[in-house]
Design a protein around this motif. Structure first.
Motif, PDB file in Angstrom:
ATOM      1  N   UNK A   1       2.516   3.969   0.657  1.00 48.43           N
ATOM      2  CA  UNK A   1       1.663   3.290  -0.314  1.00 48.43           C
ATOM      3  C   UNK A   1       0.207   3.265   0.124  1.00 48.43           C
ATOM      4  N   UNK A   2      -0.026   2.978   1.414  1.00 45.34           N
ATOM      5  CA  UNK A   2      -1.392   2.971   1.940  1.00 45.34           C
ATOM      6  C   UNK A   2      -1.993   4.373   1.849  1.00 45.34           C
TER       7      UNK A   2
ATOM      8  N   UNK B   1      -0.229   1.621  -4.183  1.00 47.16           N
ATOM      9  CA  UNK B   1       0.420   1.137  -2.968  1.00 47.16           C
ATOM     10  C   UNK B   1       1.755   0.469  -3.289  1.00 47.16           C
ATOM     11  N   UNK B   2       1.781  -0.333  -4.346  1.00 41.42           N
ATOM     12  CA  UNK B   2       3.015  -1.028  -4.719  1.00 41.42           C
ATOM     13  C   UNK B   2       4.059  -0.045  -5.242  1.00 41.42           C
TER      14      UNK B   2
ATOM     15  N   UNK C   1      -1.242   6.718  -0.306  1.00 47.24           N
ATOM     16  CA  UNK C   1      -1.553   7.000  -1.714  1.00 47.24           C
ATOM     17  C   UNK C   1      -2.861   6.332  -2.128  1.00 47.24           C
ATOM     18  N   UNK C   2      -3.052   5.077  -1.698  1.00 49.17           N
ATOM     19  CA  UNK C   2      -4.284   4.361  -2.029  1.00 49.17           C
ATOM     20  C   UNK C   2      -5.490   5.020  -1.372  1.00 49.17           C
ATOM     21  N   UNK C   3      -5.350   5.399  -0.096  1.00 44.88           N
ATOM     22  CA  UNK C   3      -6.453   6.051   0.609  1.00 44.88           C
ATOM     23  C   UNK C   3      -6.796   7.399  -0.030  1.00 44.88           C
ATOM     24  N   UNK C   4      -5.768   8.153  -0.396  1.00 41.46           N
ATOM     25  CA  UNK C   4      -6.010   9.440  -1.042  1.00 41.46           C
ATOM     26  C   UNK C   4      -6.762   9.287  -2.349  1.00 41.46           C
ATOM     27  N   UNK C   5      -6.360   8.294  -3.134  1.00 39.33           N
ATOM     28  CA  UNK C   5      -7.061   8.036  -4.394  1.00 39.33           C
ATOM     29  C   UNK C   5      -8.514   7.649  -4.142  1.00 39.33           C
ATOM     30  N   UNK C   6      -8.734   6.819  -3.117  1.00 43.66           N
ATOM     31  CA  UNK C   6     -10.098   6.417  -2.795  1.00 43.66           C
ATOM     32  C   UNK C   6     -10.969   7.593  -2.398  1.00 43.66           C
TER      33      UNK C   6
ATOM     34  N   UNK D   1      -8.207   0.387  -0.211  1.00 44.73           N
ATOM     35  CA  UNK D   1      -7.440  -0.241   0.869  1.00 44.73           C
ATOM     36  C   UNK D   1      -7.334  -1.744   0.667  1.00 44.73           C
ATOM     37  N   UNK D   2      -8.431  -2.360   0.217  1.00 43.58           N
ATOM     38  CA  UNK D   2      -8.419  -3.794  -0.050  1.00 43.58           C
ATOM     39  C   UNK D   2      -7.408  -4.133  -1.139  1.00 43.58           C
ATOM     40  N   UNK D   3      -7.385  -3.335  -2.216  1.00 43.37           N
ATOM     41  CA  UNK D   3      -6.414  -3.566  -3.286  1.00 43.37           C
ATOM     42  C   UNK D   3      -4.987  -3.397  -2.811  1.00 43.37           C
ATOM     43  N   UNK D   4      -4.745  -2.388  -1.961  1.00 43.21           N
ATOM     44  CA  UNK D   4      -3.394  -2.158  -1.440  1.00 43.21           C
ATOM     45  C   UNK D   4      -2.926  -3.325  -0.584  1.00 43.21           C
ATOM     46  N   UNK D   5      -3.779  -3.766   0.338  1.00 41.57           N
ATOM     47  CA  UNK D   5      -3.386  -4.865   1.224  1.00 41.57           C
ATOM     48  C   UNK D   5      -3.218  -6.174   0.454  1.00 41.57           C
TER      49      UNK D   5
END
Length: 335
Positions: free
Chosen positions: A99-100, A88-89, A102-107, A229-233
């Motif tokens: 960024x969100x 995300x960063x 990318x994080x969701x896709x990885x999850x 998502x938690x890590x991204x936020x």
């Protein structure tokens, strides 16, 4: 009166159902009484801080707890949490939505991969998710070069932590919304019954027509998406990404799930209980911070708490409790 006797009988048969509400109630009383046993003065900012801790840990509690309901254990949540935050960063500097995404896709990829291996191949979840956890931490370090990465979008950072009604923030409100949505799905759909059926007896659930493989894959995808998502936020909120969050988030997430009434053997628990468990851990963490307790004291406390929960959830103790309850009930009937 009859209704009261039914409720009383249910709680006698499974006393751990009292754990989420009793733990949260005791913790909130200790939080309110904080000025009486420490030099801290309780303000609305302390509640705000506790709910910020809740926003950081609760998605991990929820994701881990959902897999525990099905008799599994997702150790990889912290690795997914770290990778999601780093992605995300790195990709959300100019547009936070990228960024969100990318994080969701990885999850989704992580959850699908783990869920498929565990469900289709019948491999136990512990070694699979432990290996994934180690691999994800290595991947996160490789992406960052082993260094923290700053997030240069202060508008997003300020908005996520902006106080709402003094004690909430957009991040904590989004976390509560996630519990409401997933709790509604589990409570009012067939999926919730199937998850508990898998956790209670997977073989019997398959015989009864439950698509256990599909449900398990869905649970691991949900767990990974929540963690990423938690890590991204969180990293948007902090304005930086740390490649190694350590093991404490996993310890606190496990404590929150167990305090939420989820059984180690699976099949028992609820999203409402997980919410209570997450709030309990968050307010306990704020009590430790406000009372300025030494770090080792907090670690010993959490270790003791986990040991107590495991003992309470032990099958032998539950059988002894059930036998004792039957004897007491039989004596009352005879007299």
């Amino acid at each position: 009166m009859r209704r009261w006797h039914q409720i009383h009988r249910i709680f006698l048969s499974r006393p751990e159902r009292l754990l989420p509400t009793s733990a949260l109630g005791i913790t909130l009383l200790a939080f309110i009484a904080l000025p009486s046993y420490s030099d801290a003065e309780l303000t609305s900012f302390d509640t705000y801080n506790a709910l910020q801790v809740f926003a950081r840990l609760a998605p991990l509690v929820l994701g881990l707890g959902l897999t525990m309901l099905a008799g599994e254990f997702d150790l990889s949540v912290v690795g997914t949490y770290a990778l999601g935050g780093m992605l995300a960063v790195q990709y959300g500097g100019t547009d936070w939505k990228l960024g969100i995404a990318a994080a969701l896709g990885a999850g989704v990829v992580i959850g699908l991969t783990q869920g498929t291996i565990i469900a289709r191949l019948g491999v136990p979840s512990m070694p699979v998710t432990l290996a994934t956890y180690i691999a994800l931490l290595g991947l996160t370090n490789a992406l960052s070069g082993g260094l923290s990465k700053s997030y240069a979008n202060p508008d997003v950072t300020l908005w996520l932590d902006k106080p709402v009604s003094e004690v909430f923030s957009p991040r904590s409100l989004m976390t509560i919304a996630a519990f409401v949505v997933i709790g509604s799905i589990l409570g009012f759909s067939r999926w919730g019954r199937e998850v508990r059926a898998i956790g209670s007896d997977r073989r019997a659930s398959r015989v009864s027509g439950v698509q256990s493989d599909r449900v398990l894959i869905g649970l691991f995808v949900t767990s990974a998406v929540l963690a990423a998502t938690s890590g991204a936020l969180l990293n948007y909120s902090l304005g930086a990404a740390n490649p190694d969050p350590g093991v404490q988030p996993l310890i606190l997430a496990a404590a929150g799930a167990l305090l939420g009434g989820v059984s180690l053997s699976g099949g028992h628990g609820s999203v409402a209980g997980l919410l209570a468990g997450a709030l309990t851990v968050a307010f306990l963490a704020q009590i430790v911070t406000a009372a300025q307790l030494p770090t080792y004291t907090a670690q010993l406390f959490y270790a003791g708490l986990l040991a107590l929960i495991v003992v309470v959830d032990a099958p032998g103790l539950q059988r002894a409790w059930t036998r004792g309850t039957i004897r007491i009930t039989s004596r009352k009937v005879l007299t």
